[in-house]
Motif scaffolding. Structure first.
Motif, mmCIF file in Angstrom:
data_model
loop_
_atom_site.group_PDB
_atom_site.id
_atom_site.type_symbol
_atom_site.label_atom_id
_atom_site.label_comp_id
_atom_site.label_asym_id
_atom_site.label_seq_id
_atom_site.Cartn_x
_atom_site.Cartn_y
_atom_site.Cartn_z
ATOM 1 N N THR A 110 -1.178 -9.768 -29.902
ATOM 2 C CA THR A 110 -2.107 -8.711 -30.276
ATOM 3 C C THR A 110 -3.483 -9.032 -29.696
ATOM 4 N N ALA A 111 -4.270 -7.987 -29.509
ATOM 5 C CA ALA A 111 -5.579 -8.164 -28.892
ATOM 6 C C ALA A 111 -6.483 -9.082 -29.706
ATOM 7 N N SER A 112 -6.309 -9.066 -31.012
ATOM 8 C CA SER A 112 -7.154 -9.894 -31.876
ATOM 9 C C SER A 112 -6.919 -11.385 -31.668
ATOM 10 N N GLY A 113 -5.836 -11.738 -30.993
ATOM 11 C CA GLY A 113 -5.538 -13.139 -30.734
ATOM 12 C C GLY A 113 -6.242 -13.715 -29.519
ATOM 13 N N TYR A 114 -7.046 -12.895 -28.853
ATOM 14 C CA TYR A 114 -7.718 -13.334 -27.632
ATOM 15 C C TYR A 114 -9.215 -13.126 -27.736
ATOM 16 N N ASP A 115 -9.955 -14.049 -27.141
ATOM 17 C CA ASP A 115 -11.400 -14.080 -27.319
ATOM 18 C C ASP A 115 -12.180 -13.655 -26.078
ATOM 19 N N TYR A 116 -11.560 -13.772 -24.936
ATOM 20 C CA TYR A 116 -12.259 -13.469 -23.694
ATOM 21 C C TYR A 116 -11.511 -12.357 -22.960
ATOM 22 N N TRP A 117 -12.282 -11.442 -22.374
ATOM 23 C CA TRP A 117 -11.697 -10.276 -21.719
ATOM 24 C C TRP A 117 -12.357 -10.009 -20.378
ATOM 25 N N GLY A 118 -11.547 -9.571 -19.433
ATOM 26 C CA GLY A 118 -12.087 -9.118 -18.167
ATOM 27 C C GLY A 118 -12.521 -7.668 -18.270
ATOM 28 N N GLN A 119 -13.011 -7.157 -17.138
ATOM 29 C CA GLN A 119 -13.535 -5.793 -17.132
ATOM 30 C C GLN A 119 -12.442 -4.755 -16.909
ATOM 31 N N GLY A 120 -11.274 -5.204 -16.499
ATOM 32 C CA GLY A 120 -10.141 -4.306 -16.292
ATOM 33 C C GLY A 120 -9.984 -3.864 -14.855
ATOM 34 N N THR A 121 -8.756 -3.550 -14.487
ATOM 35 C CA THR A 121 -8.455 -3.019 -13.163
ATOM 36 C C THR A 121 -7.487 -1.853 -13.325
ATOM 37 N N GLN A 122 -7.748 -0.777 -12.609
ATOM 38 C CA GLN A 122 -6.960 0.446 -12.758
ATOM 39 C C GLN A 122 -5.663 0.348 -11.966
ATOM 40 N N VAL A 123 -4.570 0.687 -12.615
ATOM 41 C CA VAL A 123 -3.274 0.818 -11.954
ATOM 42 C C VAL A 123 -2.796 2.252 -12.154
ATOM 43 N N THR A 124 -2.517 2.923 -11.058
ATOM 44 C CA THR A 124 -2.043 4.299 -11.118
ATOM 45 C C THR A 124 -0.714 4.407 -10.387
ATOM 46 N N VAL A 125 0.295 4.903 -11.080
ATOM 47 C CA VAL A 125 1.622 5.044 -10.500
ATOM 48 C C VAL A 125 1.932 6.527 -10.376
ATOM 49 N N SER A 126 2.149 6.974 -9.164
ATOM 50 C CA SER A 126 2.434 8.392 -8.932
ATOM 51 C C SER A 126 3.937 8.641 -8.929
ATOM 52 N N SER A 127 4.314 9.811 -9.374
ATOM 53 C CA SER A 127 5.744 10.149 -9.443
ATOM 54 C C SER A 127 6.229 10.794 -8.159
#
Length: 127
Positions: A110-127
Motif C-alpha cells: 500500500t502507498a502508506s508503506g512508502y516514504d519517498y516518491w518520484g514525480q511520476g512518468t506517463q505511460v499511455t497504451v493505445s488500442s
C-alpha cells in the motif's frame, strides 16, 4: 533524504513493451524496499510491484502478474519495471516509491508503506 527520478514512460501500442527506470539518490537505497505504483485519471493510486532491499523477494498486483517484472541494481541505485503485453488499461502515471525503513522483512503493498516518491512518468497504451 532520498530523491527518486523515473524515466522510460511513453506511448506504446497494445501488446508492446516498455521498461521504466527509477534512479535513486542516497546511500540507503541498497537497504530499502522499492515499489512501483500507478494512478489513472479519476482512480486511486494502485500497487503495481515491490522488491525487497536484497532483491530476494518480489510482490505484484493481480492486474500485472505474469506481464510485469520488477528488478533492481543496487550498484547503480536503480530499480526497473519491465512491462510486457501492455494493455490500454495499463495507461497511467507510474510512480516509483522507496521505503524509509531499512531492511524491512515484509514488503508493503500500500502507498502508506512508502516514504519517498518520484514525480511520476506517463505511460499511455493505445488500442
Amino acid at each position: 533524504q532520498v530523491q527518486l527520478v523515473e524515466s522510460g514512460g511513453g506511448l506504446v501500442q497494445a501488446g508492446g513493451s516498455l521498461r521504466l527506470s527509477c534512479a535513486a539518490s542516497g546511500r540507503a537505497f541498497s537497504s530499502s524496499a522499492m515499489a512501483w505504483f500507478r494512478q489513472a485519471p479519476g482512480k486511486e493510486r494502485e500497487f503495481v510491484a515491490a522488491i525487497k532491499w536484497s532483491g530476494g523477494a518480489t510482490s505484484y498486483g493481480d492486474s500485472v502478474k505474469g506481464r510485469f517484472t520488477i528488478s533492481r541494481d543496487n550498484a547503480k541505485n536503480t530499480v526497473y519495471l519491465q512491462m510486457n503485453s501492455l494493455k490500454p488499461e495499463d495507461t497511467a502515471v507510474y510512480y516509483c516509491a522507496g521505503d524509509g525503513v531499512r531492511y524491512r522483512i515484509v514488503l508493503a503493498t500500500t502507498a502508506s508503506g512508502y516514504d519517498y516518491w518520484g514525480q511520476g512518468t506517463q505511460v499511455t497504451v493505445s488500442s
